[in-house]
Design an enzyme around this catalytic site. Sequence first.
Site, mmCIF file in Angstrom:
data_model
loop_
_atom_site.group_PDB
_atom_site.id
_atom_site.type_symbol
_atom_site.label_atom_id
_atom_site.label_comp_id
_atom_site.label_asym_id
_atom_site.label_seq_id
_atom_site.Cartn_x
_atom_site.Cartn_y
_atom_site.Cartn_z
ATOM 1 N N GLY A 99 -8.656 -6.519 7.305
ATOM 2 C CA GLY A 99 -8.417 -7.208 6.159
ATOM 3 C C GLY A 99 -9.091 -6.632 5.064
ATOM 4 N N CYS A 100 -8.563 -7.025 3.717
ATOM 5 C CA CYS A 100 -8.781 -6.045 2.530
ATOM 6 C C CYS A 100 -10.532 -6.501 2.370
ATOM 7 C CB CYS A 100 -8.075 -6.481 1.398
ATOM 8 S SG CYS A 100 -7.525 -7.934 0.927
ATOM 9 N N PHE A 101 -10.687 -7.997 1.918
ATOM 10 C CA PHE A 101 -11.970 -8.556 1.814
ATOM 11 C C PHE A 101 -13.023 -7.968 3.068
ATOM 12 C CE2 PHE A 101 -9.594 -11.609 -0.761
ATOM 13 C CZ PHE A 101 -9.981 -11.329 -2.062
#
Lengths: 346, 346, 346, 346
Positions: free
Chosen positions: B148-150
């Site tokens: 995921g990006c976060f």
Amino acid sequence: MIKAIIIGGSGYTGAELLRLLALHPDVTVVAVTSRQYSGVGVTEVYPALAGYYNGLKYLDPAEIESMECDVLFSALPHGVSQASVLPFVESGVKVVDLSADFRLHDAAVYEKWYCEHTAPGLLDKAVYGLPELHREAIKETSLVANPGCFPTGALLALSPIMKNGLCNAGMPVVIDSKSGVTGAGRKAAIETSFVTINEGFKAYKIGEHRHTPEMAQELSALAGADLNVTFTPHLLPVSRGILTTAYVWLNETVTPSALHGLYKEMYEGEPFVRVMAPGHFPDISQVRGSNYCDIGLYIDEQQQKVVVVSAIDNLVKGASGAAVQNMNLLFGLDETTSLTAAPLSI
Amino acid sequence: MIKAIIIGGSGYTGAELLRLLALHPDVTVVAVTSRQYSGVGVTEVYPALAGYYNGLKYLDPAEIESMECDVLFSALPHGVSQASVLPFVESGVKVVDLSADFRLHDAAVYEKWYCEHTAPGLLDKAVYGLPELHREAIKETSLVANPGCFPTGALLALSPIMKNGLCNAGMPVVIDSKSGVTGAGRKAAIETSFVTINEGFKAYKIGEHRHTPEMAQELSALAGADLNVTFTPHLLPVSRGILTTAYVWLNETVTPSALHGLYKEMYEGEPFVRVMAPGHFPDISQVRGSNYCDIGLYIDEQQQKVVVVSAIDNLVKGASGAAVQNMNLLFGLDETTSLTAAPLSI
Amino acid sequence: MIKAIIIGGSGYTGAELLRLLALHPDVTVVAVTSRQYSGVGVTEVYPALAGYYNGLKYLDPAEIESMECDVLFSALPHGVSQASVLPFVESGVKVVDLSADFRLHDAAVYEKWYCEHTAPGLLDKAVYGLPELHREAIKETSLVANPGCFPTGALLALSPIMKNGLCNAGMPVVIDSKSGVTGAGRKAAIETSFVTINEGFKAYKIGEHRHTPEMAQELSALAGADLNVTFTPHLLPVSRGILTTAYVWLNETVTPSALHGLYKEMYEGEPFVRVMAPGHFPDISQVRGSNYCDIGLYIDEQQQKVVVVSAIDNLVKGASGAAVQNMNLLFGLDETTSLTAAPLSI
Amino acid sequence: MIKAIIIGGSGYTGAELLRLLALHPDVTVVAVTSRQYSGVGVTEVYPALAGYYNGLKYLDPAEIESMECDVLFSALPHGVSQASVLPFVESGVKVVDLSADFRLHDAAVYEKWYCEHTAPGLLDKAVYGLPELHREAIKETSLVANPGCFPTGALLALSPIMKNGLCNAGMPVVIDSKSGVTGAGRKAAIETSFVTINEGFKAYKIGEHRHTPEMAQELSALAGADLNVTFTPHLLPVSRGILTTAYVWLNETVTPSALHGLYKEMYEGEPFVRVMAPGHFPDISQVRGSNYCDIGLYIDEQQQKVVVVSAIDNLVKGASGAAVQNMNLLFGLDETTSLTAAPLSI
């Protein structure tokens, strides 16, 4: 207290009417309609308005049919608005229609650019609601056709030239306008999503924008000649504001100071038009949130060419502020009531 | 040439894969699917790609069923992706799944945060695709769960502390992240419209964002302890970029230079992690359009408190760039192929 | 009419004071000073104010020495302000100082974070100008230390918890704030140029921002305990607004509705604090241009962890609006005078 | 390897040259000068370039006097550039001058719009560096006058009409351009500060912008007639991009498809000009970071009026990308080398 109803009030112009009317000493908003948000609190959709309209819920249009009011603002889309305002006009309610439905005097022109007109009988009654051009007529009518956002900026920019018979009708009138995104209305669309708009800029509806005949109608009437208006709108990556850069050629030599004088003369006493000093041109930020139209002038004497730049906030002077100004006129109030706050320029 | 298919390829991560693969010397994109744009040319949806993918049209998912390929990128939403990639994995195609479907090792945790898992048998096979943590395993697998990006920003920010056993597990780990709007995906919605986002900023999904268990899984594994991770995402009025500000308390006193040394040590040789000089902190603009993660460190020795700031481009290192990096690893290519362009920081 | 002088009035807070006072029925601005713009018309620097302050020119500080006034607003920088306001205070003029010079009760703390204090004798007289905490004292003083922008957002976010003795002082208080660029003041600098800021985001002055001791002073006083405050400011690519995300751990279990109740209780009757309904969190856009502080709450009962999010407009509630609010209190006026306009949220 | 020196290289065009040359397989940057940053590392000023130019420091101009190189890029301001490039030209170094100093063939015109010309002897040697108009001449020269950003967009938009003798010289040519802020250069100034530019938009230098004679020179040469060019630049609140909306009247009736055909014909084979399908118009975002110029056409057959819209990235095709393209031509390389990355449109 003047009882106001806003129909089609969940979009940006509706929200802006609510913002401007929140502290109007003579008006109380008794109802706002919205099909989409029927039953939902206004402050749920617009948390910024918490404390101003705490009890108010959007109503279904059917719910206001028997409701009493003194003024109706229609923020419905064109085509829909005409039928909705008709019963109110007929029952004596004063109406400010923010749609395009009553702006064009000629139903045939309307039908060419928009759609069928189902209330053409009202066209004679309707007054084009630009106070700087038609103040006295507005005071006398009960149906105001609130001007389009682009025409407002263009007309205020060019009226002194047209009115003084200075426009060379054999040359083009080029109106190159740039608008913030609220001008596109409140809707869920990829085209107006943040990622599409941000750091972008484009022209749109080139040669076919519906505000063109509105500009032509008013400018030609002022000039007393059929003008060749070329209008190109563009979409700015800002929320509010329209900057109009208008190019016009004159039929005689005019000095910069003479031209400036004509503008000062026409707009002297106008509470919402600020003609800037020679050599100064407006930025849209300097009118943000306010009902002002700021104007700057450039003249090339030798070429008899004028470039006029005007700046307005499309949601205020270009829509809801003008609507409140018109309402003030309709009711004999001070025209500037609730419209005097200084711009939020920073 | 490696034949690549992208499924669910009309959103931002799909478009970004196309941008990054446009000049990849070893890969050719043979198909891109999209239910919404089936039959429409890729360059009609993304005019920027004109000249790169002129012949390519979005296909309906059904049209690729019998198509041959070497690698499949899935940019489908979680829940949908798992079933779609299954036949490809089973037929020996290498798969990089950009959804959340294979990131959590424990199906029960997945089902708590997301939805039913219909291909739990693949969970053991899947490798969490952060090369800085799992490079060798990625090379050996054929199913990469792209992070995921976060989590990407948070894990790269905190790994050296966790890996070196320095985290005080009795104190909170606070991860306060701020993401650009592309992180919300490409969709028509008032929430992500320009007017809503512009000049705005807010926190969202406080205490309930689905990237939380992903961070906890990887950080706890590194630290060898159950960590109390508090994660709050925010929405920035920019298109790209995630800045993560992470607060962590240490279980012993560490000097600034020692801490900096641990970061340099862990990331030495990493092509896409740039540890900044002491006293310097990244701005998201300095990684825009690139696959870098830039990291800055602050330590309060006396309080044994560390503030780590990391910056990534959520569409590149946070999604499609990482996917290309993983694909390069899967095929034994130079890991940096097609990812070496300098950031568009201005 | 109350005669007001603004010193150091050419920056953003000065311009904002002028905007807010433009329609104040009880105040007239008799002078504004600026070394840089001495002799220049206010409306030349701020064309948005044309029509409001047409005659007013910026004066050199020396020119106001013998000028009479009832209230002085100082928008000078810290260190400079203290000496400039001294003669006014001594001559009985009521003073609202927007600098940091009188916010810290302890001159030693001031000198550690700022510089030498040349008017320490006034520190006892000065009242920290957050009406929600110190309203009665403000009414009685003649020297108000207008709070810093970050402390305003943080203190309003956390006061109910501190005041009710709920903060677990053994755990950290993490205050992660994000501010618009006007917070950096009006100056020519690459760091705050459009190209640097646009599409960017970063943390700055980590561990060393001067608003930290101000927060600690007020929070610790409320809590009756020495709190471990960690504060990190960030720079948002917007003009106005501060969002504060505050993390705090409680010393007992509190239900969400009980916590919400404590906030409602403390802020009941407060004209400028709006506690949002449970599950709702503010966006900075919903307070833009207004004096509101909007607050949202998240509680993780099991972990006894609270995340509070507050939003203010840094130029209004965070500076000039608070200054006007304080002035209204100093003169026994309705506290909300000239501060009631609805936010320009769109 | 071609050894390149960049003089005046700390501004945006210098940084953009560094970005574009970072991966150029045939070029190595041996020196970059900057008076302001002399002695400072390039990656300190531009952290985004960390890893690409780690050893490189800005040099004082005096330090490169005896340095050998094959090509010199001058990103110095006009007036300063001419003297600085002279010794390099004389010693046989190929020069790409990004300033205005060698763009105008007539020294008198230059001196009217700019300042004294101290190297008029080089004007004959210099070739106006728009490859789409002067490719063969560029290959033969050793001094390229890189075009201005506005002229690039305007010339590519209008050349097919001019070249085919279709322009009605009795009517105006109106060029209304809108540029991102990088066009103003990198400098500390209130005028280009974030707060001034953000949410703003304005016209500037109306009737007096220095790019006007450059456009007139090239357009008139193509048209074989003295054209009446009206040019108005505007400042967009974006970092990169120029959109030009050009209005021109034809001297005969041309159908939309015939006009489109002329554009396709002129730009067939051009690697960096993309003529859009009829009815489509470009957005500046679709060329961001790339060397493309995208063009859309509108024709009003009856009025013989054409509106052409072009989009470029002012820092790439409008400056540094064109410079690299010209350098590639000067050295007989593939013209597109290091310029082929897809735009960062999202």
